[in-house]
Scaffold this active site. Structure first.
Site, PDB file in Angstrom:
ATOM      1  N   GLY A  10       7.094  27.688  10.463  1.00 27.33           N
ATOM      2  CA  GLY A  10       6.090  26.814  11.005  1.00 27.33           C
ATOM      3  C   GLY A  10       5.360  27.548  12.305  1.00 27.33           C
ATOM      4  O   GLY A  10       5.038  26.935  13.464  1.00 27.33           O
ATOM      5  N   GLY A  13       2.636  26.436  15.038  1.00 25.05           N
ATOM      6  CA  GLY A  13       3.284  25.305  15.837  1.00 25.05           C
ATOM      7  C   GLY A  13       3.170  25.906  17.424  1.00 25.05           C
ATOM      8  O   GLY A  13       3.310  27.076  17.751  1.00 25.05           O
ATOM      9  N   LYS A  40      -4.751  28.427   8.329  1.00 30.01           N
ATOM     10  CA  LYS A  40      -4.139  28.706   9.548  1.00 30.01           C
ATOM     11  C   LYS A  40      -3.711  29.947   9.537  1.00 30.01           C
ATOM     12  O   LYS A  40      -3.629  30.555  10.904  1.00 30.01           O
ATOM     13  CB  LYS A  40      -2.842  27.677   9.352  1.00 30.01           C
ATOM     14  CG  LYS A  40      -3.114  26.305   9.677  1.00 30.01           C
ATOM     15  CD  LYS A  40      -1.882  25.277   9.286  1.00 30.01           C
ATOM     16  CE  LYS A  40      -2.214  23.746   9.704  1.00 30.01           C
ATOM     17  NZ  LYS A  40      -2.499  23.421  10.957  1.00 30.01           N
ATOM     18  N   ASP A  61       5.332  22.474   1.769  1.00 27.27           N
ATOM     19  CA  ASP A  61       5.840  21.022   1.910  1.00 27.27           C
ATOM     20  C   ASP A  61       7.474  21.323   2.305  1.00 27.27           C
ATOM     21  O   ASP A  61       8.283  21.561   1.303  1.00 27.27           O
ATOM     22  CB  ASP A  61       5.704  20.470   0.638  1.00 27.27           C
ATOM     23  CG  ASP A  61       6.480  18.903   0.737  1.00 27.27           C
ATOM     24  OD1 ASP A  61       6.715  18.335   1.794  1.00 27.27           O
ATOM     25  OD2 ASP A  61       6.361  18.245  -0.520  1.00 27.27           O
ATOM     26  N   TYR A 168      12.043  10.233  15.415  1.00 27.19           N
ATOM     27  CA  TYR A 168      12.105  11.373  15.434  1.00 27.19           C
ATOM     28  C   TYR A 168      13.265  11.888  16.233  1.00 27.19           C
ATOM     29  O   TYR A 168      13.558  13.034  15.643  1.00 27.19           O
ATOM     30  CB  TYR A 168      11.140  11.633  16.671  1.00 27.19           C
ATOM     31  CG  TYR A 168      10.808  12.898  17.168  1.00 27.19           C
ATOM     32  CD1 TYR A 168      10.304  14.134  16.269  1.00 27.19           C
ATOM     33  CD2 TYR A 168      11.294  13.270  18.375  1.00 27.19           C
ATOM     34  CE1 TYR A 168      10.252  15.496  16.669  1.00 27.19           C
ATOM     35  CE2 TYR A 168      11.325  14.918  18.834  1.00 27.19           C
ATOM     36  CZ  TYR A 168      10.979  15.718  18.023  1.00 27.19           C
ATOM     37  OH  TYR A 168      10.896  17.189  18.561  1.00 27.19           O
ATOM     38  N   LYS A 172      15.713  15.127  14.288  1.00 25.83           N
ATOM     39  CA  LYS A 172      16.028  16.089  14.821  1.00 25.83           C
ATOM     40  C   LYS A 172      17.520  16.374  14.866  1.00 25.83           C
ATOM     41  O   LYS A 172      18.222  17.337  14.734  1.00 25.83           O
ATOM     42  CB  LYS A 172      15.563  16.494  16.446  1.00 25.83           C
ATOM     43  CG  LYS A 172      13.942  16.276  16.355  1.00 25.83           C
ATOM     44  CD  LYS A 172      13.545  17.273  15.495  1.00 25.83           C
ATOM     45  CE  LYS A 172      13.671  18.721  16.234  1.00 25.83           C
ATOM     46  NZ  LYS A 172      13.026  19.847  15.607  1.00 25.83           N
ATOM     47  N   VAL A 200       8.093  20.355  26.633  1.00 25.12           N
ATOM     48  CA  VAL A 200       7.648  21.417  26.691  1.00 25.12           C
ATOM     49  C   VAL A 200       6.184  21.516  27.477  1.00 25.12           C
ATOM     50  O   VAL A 200       5.227  21.124  26.863  1.00 25.12           O
ATOM     51  CB  VAL A 200       7.641  22.453  25.682  1.00 25.12           C
ATOM     52  CG1 VAL A 200       7.382  23.938  25.879  1.00 25.12           C
ATOM     53  CG2 VAL A 200       9.342  22.254  24.933  1.00 25.12           C
ATOM     54  N   SER A 217       4.045  17.169  24.135  1.00 21.99           N
ATOM     55  CA  SER A 217       4.273  17.197  25.668  1.00 21.99           C
ATOM     56  C   SER A 217       2.983  17.445  26.473  1.00 21.99           C
ATOM     57  O   SER A 217       2.892  16.763  27.607  1.00 21.99           O
ATOM     58  CB  SER A 217       5.348  18.405  25.797  1.00 21.99           C
ATOM     59  OG  SER A 217       6.542  18.077  25.364  1.00 21.99           O
TER      60      SER A 217
END
Length: 345
Positions: A10, A13, A40, A61, A168, A172, A200, A217
């Site tokens: 990722g 991010g 990206k 994915d 969410y 996690k 964050v 955030s």
């Protein structure tokens, strides 16, 4: 001697970009980042000025349990360290299981199993979890509780499926528990460290990433900067915070600080409410005062007093460096927003 390879999932991010930056700045590592598409990768490569120590693989994915297999087969024995940051952070959804829980858990299981099967020289696996795995929203708002590194979000699935924020948190929690369970079950040669960051705050890694909408955030700060006098302040935005630079520093330090092996860390400086953020912005930016919301300054203390206590002294002692204040985190976020917008005028 060849530089050891660090795999960062990722990679585009908000948190991952700062981790990649921190790794590259040491000039000790080659970094391979996973991205969902080549566009990206091209943008991020340009952001890091085509650094020869940075390359990318495509992982489209996370929900597919074998999503990382091909990349780990290809890289094989090169990978020495794995940073798994990839996990969906989206709230404007209706299918919580499909869009949050399955990709979060399968992504974690998949990359962990790929590391065991195809990367025999991995020494450390660092998982970015979340403070949402430490406590549920209800537990966060229970002033009788004290949250520590061993605390877990105990909200059952049936309750968590009531809204995207709770879902969410469940995603996690489930993903992190899967990592600990796999580490115990498979008994790999590498250590596992889990980092649980709170809200964050701080600048985007690149000015080009400053858009109308920021990461979850920082978007709370962005909305205050662009608020109008008299606008209400979101009372539900409160909890703990960490500056992005401290979070990235903690992540990178996991490689060389062996005291962090096997640890579950809570990355949080102090408690805050969004009203505290409003007060800081009004005090520090005269150009915005009188134009943006003032909220209810007297409400900040009461909001924080209604929260559970957080005792993460173990984490702070293990890290061994001071964490930045809320004022620093807010100012670093706002400074970048205003600088980028001024340049666009």
């Amino acid at each position: 001697m060849a530089k050891p390879t660090v795999f960062v999932s990722g990679a585009t991010g908000f948190i991952a970009q700062h981790v990649v930056k921190g790794l590259l700045e040491t000039k000790k590592y080659k970094v391979v980042g996973s991205v969902r598409n080549s566009e990206k990768a091209t943008l991020m490569k340009a952001g890091f000025e085509n650094n020869p120590d940075l390359s990318f693989v495509i992982v489209r994915d996370l929900a597919q349990i074998d999503a990382f297999d091909e990349s780990f087969k290809q890289l094989g024995s090169e990978i020495k360290y794995v940073f798994h940051t990839a996990s969906p952070v989206i709230f404007d959804i209706t299918d919580f299981e499909k869009d949050l829980i399955v990709p979060a858990t399968n992504g974690t299981k998949g990359i962990f199993q790929a590391a065991v099967k195809y990367a025999p020289n991995v020494k450390k696996f660092i998982l970015t979890s979340s403070f949402s795995a430490v406590c549920s929203i209800a537990e966060e708002n229970d002033s009788s509780l004290t949250l520590i590194e061993k605390s877990w979000n105990s909200q059952p699935l049936e309750e968590a499926m009531g809204n995207s924020v709770d879902a969410y948190g469940y995603s996690k929690t489930a993903a992190e528990k899967a990592a600990w369970d796999l580490h115990k079950k498979l008994d790999p040669k590498f250590s596992l460290t889990v980092i649980n960051p709170a809200y964050v705050f701080g600048p985007q890694c690149f000015d080009s990433s400053v858009k109308e909408k920021l990461n979850a955030s920082c978007q709370n700060i962005n909305e205050i900067v662009h608020s109008n006098l008299g606008d209400p302040v979101k009372a539900q935005v409160k909890g703990s915070f960490i500056h992005i630079s401290d979070l990235a520093k903690a992540q990178v330090s996991c490689i060389e600080n062996h005291k962090l092996n096997g640890q579950r860390l809570i990355l949080a400086k102090d408690r805050f409410s969004l009203q505290n953020v409003v007060d800081i912005i009004n005090a520090k930016y005269p150009s915005l005062e009188g134009k943006i919301t003032k909220g209810e300054p007297e409400s900040a203390k009461q909001a924080i007093e209604g929260l559970a206590k957080v005792d993460n002294h173990v984490t702070k002692e293990l890290l061994g460096f001071p964490l930045k204040t809320l004022t620093e985190a807010v100012q670093d976020t706002v400074d970048q927003i205003l600088r980028v917008e001024a340049a666009q005028m």
